[in-house]
Design an enzyme around this catalytic site. Structure first.
Site, PDB file in Angstrom:
ATOM      1  N   THR A 119       0.841  -1.219   0.000  1.00  0.00           N
ATOM      2  CA  THR A 119       0.000   0.000   0.000  1.00  0.00           C
ATOM      3  C   THR A 119       0.868   1.259   0.000  1.00  0.00           C
ATOM      4  O   THR A 119       0.514   2.259  -0.609  1.00  0.00           O
ATOM      5  CB  THR A 119      -0.965   0.053   1.213  1.00  0.00           C
ATOM      6  OG1 THR A 119      -0.206  -0.147   2.407  1.00  0.00           O
ATOM      7  CG2 THR A 119      -2.048  -0.994   1.121  1.00  0.00           C
TER       8      THR A 119
ATOM      9  N   ARG B  90      -9.028  -5.304   1.798  1.00  0.00           N
ATOM     10  CA  ARG B  90     -10.068  -5.204   2.810  1.00  0.00           C
ATOM     11  C   ARG B  90     -10.047  -3.939   3.662  1.00  0.00           C
ATOM     12  O   ARG B  90     -10.899  -3.791   4.533  1.00  0.00           O
ATOM     13  CB  ARG B  90     -10.019  -6.446   3.718  1.00  0.00           C
ATOM     14  CG  ARG B  90     -10.381  -7.693   2.948  1.00  0.00           C
ATOM     15  CD  ARG B  90     -10.259  -8.977   3.701  1.00  0.00           C
ATOM     16  NE  ARG B  90     -10.584 -10.097   2.813  1.00  0.00           N
ATOM     17  CZ  ARG B  90      -9.733 -10.595   1.907  1.00  0.00           C
ATOM     18  NH1 ARG B  90      -8.513 -10.101   1.795  1.00  0.00           N
ATOM     19  NH2 ARG B  90     -10.111 -11.576   1.111  1.00  0.00           N
TER      20      ARG B  90
ATOM     21  N   HIS C   4       0.143 -16.625  -4.595  1.00  0.00           N
ATOM     22  CA  HIS C   4      -0.981 -16.332  -5.493  1.00  0.00           C
ATOM     23  C   HIS C   4      -0.528 -15.972  -6.901  1.00  0.00           C
ATOM     24  O   HIS C   4      -1.306 -15.404  -7.669  1.00  0.00           O
ATOM     25  CB  HIS C   4      -1.859 -15.228  -4.884  1.00  0.00           C
ATOM     26  CG  HIS C   4      -2.561 -15.664  -3.631  1.00  0.00           C
ATOM     27  ND1 HIS C   4      -3.086 -14.797  -2.698  1.00  0.00           N
ATOM     28  CD2 HIS C   4      -2.827 -16.918  -3.150  1.00  0.00           C
ATOM     29  CE1 HIS C   4      -3.640 -15.492  -1.699  1.00  0.00           C
ATOM     30  NE2 HIS C   4      -3.484 -16.769  -1.946  1.00  0.00           N
TER      31      HIS C   4
ATOM     32  N   CYS D 137      -1.254 -19.214 -21.962  1.00  0.00           N
ATOM     33  CA  CYS D 137      -2.501 -19.578 -22.636  1.00  0.00           C
ATOM     34  C   CYS D 137      -3.246 -20.606 -21.793  1.00  0.00           C
ATOM     35  O   CYS D 137      -2.665 -21.611 -21.380  1.00  0.00           O
ATOM     36  CB  CYS D 137      -2.205 -20.154 -24.020  1.00  0.00           C
ATOM     37  SG  CYS D 137      -3.672 -20.869 -24.787  1.00  0.00           S
TER      38      CYS D 137
END
Ligand code: OAD
Length: 238
Positions: free
Chosen positions: A28, A36, A121, A129
């Site tokens: 951030t 959140r 993640h 592809c």
């Protein structure tokens, strides 16, 4: 200096086996909103909730809308690593930090110079592809228009883990090993709400678990040190 930050610095100074586990709050201060917080992605108005858009089902059903969200909200131009990313990379070079385990998809730890980065993640800086798995330059997905397609006709997708998709087993196993054997575990900039990532903390066996997060988390009561401050501020002092 804050007494808690002094303690964290002492732990780090005395260790050569620090592991960092972080999330959106680490970026951030680089100008990337988290998910959140009040001004985070999940509190902005959008046609569908971001959790829905960032799901496998949605990507398959409406890649056009997915890519509108992706390019407008996930790709932020000109972002640079902040003091937390830079200090973590330095701690690795100093032989103190063994690994950065991150839920972020922005590539900022590598941009800061960190070498051992486990991206739970994935990353928006890689693309492939969805049909033939051929790799593509990420510019195709991040800066193109419409739905990018491979020569085989398949939709090119970001190499990120969407909701409903499994985390990479090798990365998860490696993260568990680093955390299980860590001397100091610093967890920062994550609300610890998303599993299985958040559950990784449970593998830690030591007695130097530091949580550095602006708001409180479900794990605050289990930590040995809790610092509710901006992570960049904290890392510039350790
Ligand atoms: P969240 O948005 O859930 O949590 C970010 C946390 O960082 C919040 O608790 C903030 O208080 C804190 N924070 C924000 N700025 C900070 C700062 N400068 N210093 C310290 N703390 C700060 O983000 P994550 O926990 O990373 O998954 O979310 C986990 C996953 O949820 C993401 O990886 C993403 C999302 O859905 C997928 O897309 C699969």
């Amino acid at each position: 200096m804050d007494e808690k930050i002094v303690r964290l610095k002492e732990w780090i100074d005395a260790s050569d086996n620090v592991v960092f586990f972080g999330g959106a709050g680490v970026s951030t201060e680089s100008g990337i909103p988290d998910f959140r917080s009040v001004d985070g992605l999940y509190n902005q108005k959008w046609k569908y909730p971001p959790e829905t858009i960032l799901s496998h089902t949605f990507f398959e059903r409406d890649p056009e809308e997915y890519y509108r969200f992706h390019r407008e909200k996930l790709v932020i131009e000109g972002v640079k690593p902040n003091r937390a990313h830079l200090r973590l990379a330095e701690l690795e070079r100093e032989g103190k930090l063994r690994a950065v385990i991150t839920q972020n998809i922005d590539g900022l730890h590598q941009a800061a110079g960190s070498k051992t980065v486990l991206e739970l993640h994935g990353s928006i800086l890689r693309a492939y592809c969805s049909r033939c798995l051929k790799r593509f330059d990420a510019d195709v997905i991040n800066y193109g228009t419409g739905v990018p397609r491979c020569g085989c006709g398949g939709v090119i997708r970001p190499d990120i883990v969407l909701y409903e998709e499994q985390l990479d087993n090798d990365i998860l196993r490696s993260a568990v090993n680093f955390i299980r054997s860590a001397d100091v575990l610093i967890v920062g900039g994550t609300s610890l709400n998303v599993y299985p990532a958040a559950g990784l903390i449970n593998y830690y066996q030591g007695n130097k678990l530091a949580l550095v997060n602006l708001s409180s988390t479900p794990y605050d009561s289990e930590a040995d040190l809790v610092i509710h401050e901006k992570i960049g501020e904290v890392f510039s002092q350790i």
